[in-house]
Design a protein around this motif. Structure first.
Motif, PDB file in Angstrom:
ATOM      1  N   UNK A   1     -10.634 129.822  59.533  1.00 56.25           N
ATOM      2  CA  UNK A   1     -10.271 129.562  60.921  1.00 56.25           C
ATOM      3  C   UNK A   1     -10.084 130.824  61.735  1.00 56.25           C
ATOM      4  N   UNK A   2      -9.709 131.920  61.065  1.00 56.82           N
ATOM      5  CA  UNK A   2      -9.492 133.184  61.777  1.00 56.82           C
ATOM      6  C   UNK A   2     -10.803 133.820  62.256  1.00 56.82           C
ATOM      7  N   UNK A   3     -11.926 133.339  61.746  1.00 56.10           N
ATOM      8  CA  UNK A   3     -13.213 133.931  62.114  1.00 56.10           C
ATOM      9  C   UNK A   3     -13.725 133.448  63.460  1.00 56.10           C
ATOM     10  N   UNK A   4     -13.256 132.282  63.884  1.00 54.47           N
ATOM     11  CA  UNK A   4     -13.806 131.687  65.105  1.00 54.47           C
ATOM     12  C   UNK A   4     -13.117 132.257  66.347  1.00 54.47           C
ATOM     13  N   UNK A   5     -13.394 133.541  66.559  1.00 54.38           N
ATOM     14  CA  UNK A   5     -12.896 134.250  67.734  1.00 54.38           C
ATOM     15  C   UNK A   5     -14.061 134.979  68.388  1.00 54.38           C
ATOM     16  N   UNK A   6     -13.845 135.445  69.596  1.00 52.74           N
ATOM     17  CA  UNK A   6     -14.900 136.155  70.317  1.00 52.74           C
ATOM     18  C   UNK A   6     -15.333 137.414  69.582  1.00 52.74           C
ATOM     19  N   UNK A   7     -14.412 138.033  68.854  1.00 48.13           N
ATOM     20  CA  UNK A   7     -14.693 139.252  68.118  1.00 48.13           C
ATOM     21  C   UNK A   7     -15.787 139.047  67.069  1.00 48.13           C
ATOM     22  N   UNK A   8     -15.794 137.863  66.440  1.00 46.82           N
ATOM     23  CA  UNK A   8     -16.723 137.602  65.340  1.00 46.82           C
ATOM     24  C   UNK A   8     -17.904 136.728  65.753  1.00 46.82           C
ATOM     25  N   UNK A   9     -18.020 136.439  67.037  1.00 49.60           N
ATOM     26  CA  UNK A   9     -19.013 135.477  67.505  1.00 49.60           C
ATOM     27  C   UNK A   9     -20.435 135.890  67.145  1.00 49.60           C
ATOM     28  N   UNK A  10     -20.796 137.144  67.385  1.00 47.68           N
ATOM     29  CA  UNK A  10     -22.157 137.608  67.111  1.00 47.68           C
ATOM     30  C   UNK A  10     -22.447 137.577  65.617  1.00 47.68           C
ATOM     31  N   UNK A  11     -21.498 138.050  64.803  1.00 44.05           N
ATOM     32  CA  UNK A  11     -21.693 138.065  63.348  1.00 44.05           C
ATOM     33  C   UNK A  11     -21.865 136.660  62.802  1.00 44.05           C
ATOM     34  N   UNK A  12     -21.054 135.713  63.293  1.00 44.37           N
ATOM     35  CA  UNK A  12     -21.176 134.328  62.857  1.00 44.37           C
ATOM     36  C   UNK A  12     -22.522 133.738  63.262  1.00 44.37           C
ATOM     37  N   UNK A  13     -22.974 134.083  64.471  1.00 44.50           N
ATOM     38  CA  UNK A  13     -24.266 133.589  64.947  1.00 44.50           C
ATOM     39  C   UNK A  13     -25.396 134.081  64.041  1.00 44.50           C
ATOM     40  N   UNK A  14     -25.319 135.349  63.643  1.00 44.89           N
ATOM     41  CA  UNK A  14     -26.338 135.909  62.749  1.00 44.89           C
ATOM     42  C   UNK A  14     -26.299 135.203  61.398  1.00 44.89           C
ATOM     43  N   UNK A  15     -25.088 134.973  60.875  1.00 42.74           N
ATOM     44  CA  UNK A  15     -24.953 134.269  59.599  1.00 42.74           C
ATOM     45  C   UNK A  15     -25.598 132.885  59.655  1.00 42.74           C
ATOM     46  N   UNK A  16     -25.353 132.162  60.739  1.00 42.88           N
ATOM     47  CA  UNK A  16     -25.903 130.820  60.882  1.00 42.88           C
ATOM     48  C   UNK A  16     -27.428 130.864  61.020  1.00 42.88           C
ATOM     49  N   UNK A  17     -27.936 131.849  61.761  1.00 44.25           N
ATOM     50  CA  UNK A  17     -29.379 131.944  61.971  1.00 44.25           C
ATOM     51  C   UNK A  17     -30.119 132.333  60.695  1.00 44.25           C
ATOM     52  N   UNK A  18     -29.441 133.037  59.805  1.00 47.22           N
ATOM     53  CA  UNK A  18     -30.070 133.442  58.552  1.00 47.22           C
ATOM     54  C   UNK A  18     -30.238 132.269  57.575  1.00 47.22           C
TER      55      UNK A  18
END
Length: 313
Positions: free
Chosen positions: A33-50
């Motif tokens: 739950x701590x990952x869903x912040x603006x700080x991690x948004x780009x990294x999470x997007x890359x993870x999902x796209x991979x």
């Protein structure tokens, strides 16, 4: 009936994982739950796209090899790949994956793609062993194994790597082996596609498999970085290579059991760095959710949408 059994097994395994009170699941969820912040948004997007890239690469490799035996589109290859992942829950090891891929193909001569499925899985196995071997020789000494055990593991890896090369070079001779036993004759017929692969074909398939390996190593490394595990990037990459090495050498009973192997190995590999076990488990669980569970559920959808058959002309 087979579709129903596979589906029930998948959801029962998933239910047990999410309801296991001893798994530390609540702590893992809090960390996720701590990952869903603006700080991690780009990294999470890359993870999902991979994730789709990962399975698209596997589908490309599978289609490239299968086309020597049957006509198959990319969409059919993608569908059969995820179907194989889902069927792997009900049937142990790589057998379920192979059965799922073959039975979901539309071509009447689908069984002739059996050799392609085995070669595709074999190439990915070899790539994981090769990458894991580099990781082992880089950081294996930090795991605290005895010298005898370390030498044994090194010898095993070298043997597999050399054996894979020898198997590829001798594939023609093996399939030309004469036998009058009916089951061997039928098996050779369904594996005959292997004889049509040139060295260039296998090199292309290996290259795609290697790129796919780099994709999920990148994903796993990014997951550990997201949770701010205090380990250098190079050591993290090497540790990820070891995790996939163990997962390859000790295949899970099914795709759900894959999570247990990943978690146990990750905790052991990162133990020398004295990092938070909860963070290690959270990163491992995140990758399992993205790369295994989500595609697996899509595979369940494909199981029910399309017919299965093992008949061939």
């Amino acid at each position: 009936m087979a579709k129903l059994i596979v589906t029930l097994l998948i959801f029962s395994y998933v239910f047990r994982i999410f309801r296991n009170p001893e798994s530390g699941f609540s702590e893992v969820l809090q960390l996720l739950g701590t990952l869903f912040t603006e700080k991690h948004l780009i990294s999470l997007a890359v993870l999902f796209l991979l994730v789709p890239l990962n399975w698209a690469l596997e589908s490309i490799k599978w289609r490239f090899l299968a086309q020597k035996a049957v006509r198959i589109s990319f969409s059919e290859a993608f569908r059969s790949t995820l179907t194989g992942l889902a069927v792997g829950v009900a049937v142990p090891a790589q057998l379920g994956d192979t059965i799922g891929r073959i039975t979901s193909l539309k071509a009447k001569s689908r069984l002739r793609a059996l050799g392609a499925a085995l070669v595709s899985n074999g190439i990915q196995f070899y790539v994981s062993i090769a990458g894991g071997s580099i990781a082992w020789f880089w950081t294996g000494s930090s795991l605290g194994f005895s010298k005898k055990l370390s030498w044994s593991i090194s010898a095993l890896l070298i043997t597999i790597l050399i054996g894979g090369i020898l198997l590829g070079l001798s594939r023609q001779r093996l399939l030309n082996w004469k036998s009058e036993r009916l089951w061997i004759v039928k098996l050779k017929k369904n594996l005959a596609v292997v004889k049509h692969y040139s060295g260039k074909d296998l090199t292309i398939a290996f290259s795609v498999g290697f790129i796919r390996y780099l994709v999920f190593v990148t994903q796993f490394t990014m997951a550990f970085i997201l949770f701010e595990i205090p380990v250098s990037t190079l050591d993290t990459i090497s540790s990820v290579g070891l995790i996939y090495l163990v997962k390859t050498l000790l295949p899970a009973i099914n795709a759900i059991g894959d999570l247990g192997i990943r978690e146990f190995t990750a905790l052991y590999v990162f133990a020398p760095y004295h990092v938070s076990s909860e963070k290690v488990m959270a990163a491992t669980f995140l990758i399992w959710l993205l790369n295994i569970l989500a595609p697996l559920l899509v595979g369940v959808y494909f199981i029910w949408k399309y017919k299965w058959s093992v008949r061939y002309a």
